[in-house]
Design a protein around this motif. Structure first.
Motif, PDB file in Angstrom:
ATOM      1  N   LYS A 179       0.874  -1.080   0.009  1.00  0.00           N
ATOM      2  CA  LYS A 179       0.031   0.282   0.017  1.00  0.00           C
ATOM      3  C   LYS A 179       0.966   1.383  -0.027  1.00  0.00           C
ATOM      4  CE  LYS A 179      -4.044  -1.855   2.223  1.00  0.00           C
ATOM      5  NZ  LYS A 179      -4.914  -1.774   3.361  1.00  0.00           N
ATOM      6  N   ILE A 180       1.799   1.233   0.823  1.00  0.00           N
ATOM      7  CA  ILE A 180       2.805   2.493   1.005  1.00  0.00           C
ATOM      8  C   ILE A 180       3.632   2.670  -0.605  1.00  0.00           C
ATOM      9  CG2 ILE A 180       5.049   3.167   1.711  1.00  0.00           C
ATOM     10  CD1 ILE A 180       4.116   2.225   4.386  1.00  0.00           C
ATOM     11  N   ASN A 196       2.241   1.667  -3.549  1.00  0.00           N
ATOM     12  CA  ASN A 196       1.209   1.979  -4.499  1.00  0.00           C
ATOM     13  C   ASN A 196       0.832   3.447  -4.341  1.00  0.00           C
ATOM     14  OD1 ASN A 196       1.253  -0.482  -5.856  1.00  0.00           O
ATOM     15  ND2 ASN A 196      -0.527  -1.220  -4.408  1.00  0.00           N
ATOM     16  N   SER A 197       1.006   3.992  -3.230  1.00  0.00           N
ATOM     17  CA  SER A 197       0.618   5.540  -2.916  1.00  0.00           C
ATOM     18  C   SER A 197       1.333   6.440  -3.791  1.00  0.00           C
ATOM     19  CB  SER A 197       0.842   5.786  -1.385  1.00  0.00           C
ATOM     20  OG  SER A 197      -0.272   5.049  -0.667  1.00  0.00           O
ATOM     21  N   GLU A 254       0.090   6.009  -7.393  1.00  0.00           N
ATOM     22  CA  GLU A 254      -1.118   6.421  -7.654  1.00  0.00           C
ATOM     23  C   GLU A 254      -1.066   7.932  -7.714  1.00  0.00           C
ATOM     24  OE1 GLU A 254      -3.646   5.136  -4.558  1.00  0.00           O
ATOM     25  OE2 GLU A 254      -3.575   3.060  -5.305  1.00  0.00           O
ATOM     26  N   ALA A 255      -0.224   8.667  -6.906  1.00  0.00           N
ATOM     27  CA  ALA A 255      -0.042  10.227  -6.859  1.00  0.00           C
ATOM     28  C   ALA A 255       0.664  10.559  -8.298  1.00  0.00           C
ATOM     29  CB  ALA A 255       0.841  10.403  -5.875  1.00  0.00           C
TER      30      ALA A 255
END
Length: 140
Positions: free
Chosen positions: A47-48, A50-51, A54-55
């Motif tokens: 998740k870290i 992917n953040s 995505e940004a």
């Protein structure tokens, strides 16, 4: 930890005592806890990771359409110039209203409005042109 669990199961089965089976349960909890932590940390790391992706993906269309770098001093100067133009518009409205009134106070109001317009225009022109000219040698 798995080896400890297997050894605990063998000893508990051989001795067939309650304490042995408690040891088996406790030794089984450690691998389960380790697996839970491993998969939880792996999911959190994904998740870290992917953040930022995505940004970056969200910002890419905006960056491709044209990036604008705004200088703070230029922005502040533009706001001041905008304010000056608003002052001139208000004073122009005062002049046209007082011309229609045609009273003794009208001439004084028109004179003050024209004086305000002249001061505002002079201040705005000072904001546009640089305060000090650049001088020096040109080095290639």
């Amino acid at each position: 930890m798995v080896i400890v669990l297997l050894v605990a199961v063998v000893f508990a089965a051989n001795s067939n005592e309650i304490v042995g089976w408690f040891v088996v349960v406790i030794s089984a909890g450690w691998p389960l806890l380790a697996a839970f932590m491993m998969f939880g940390l792996k999911r959190g790391a994904e998740k870290i990771n992917n953040s930022p992706r995505e940004a970056t993906a969200a910002a890419t269309p905006r960056a491709q359409s044209g990036t604008v770098v705004v200088d703070e001093s230029t922005s502040q100067r533009d706001m001041k110039l905008d304010h000056s133009f608003k002052i001139v518009q208000v004073q122009a409205r005062v002049v046209s209203e007082q011309r229609e009134a045609k009273g003794p106070e009208s001439e004084a109001m028109i004179d003050r409005a024209l004086e305000t317009i002249q001061m505002t225009a002079a201040n705005a022109r000072d904001m546009i042109k640089p305060a000090t000219p650049m001088d020096g040698e040109i080095i290639d």
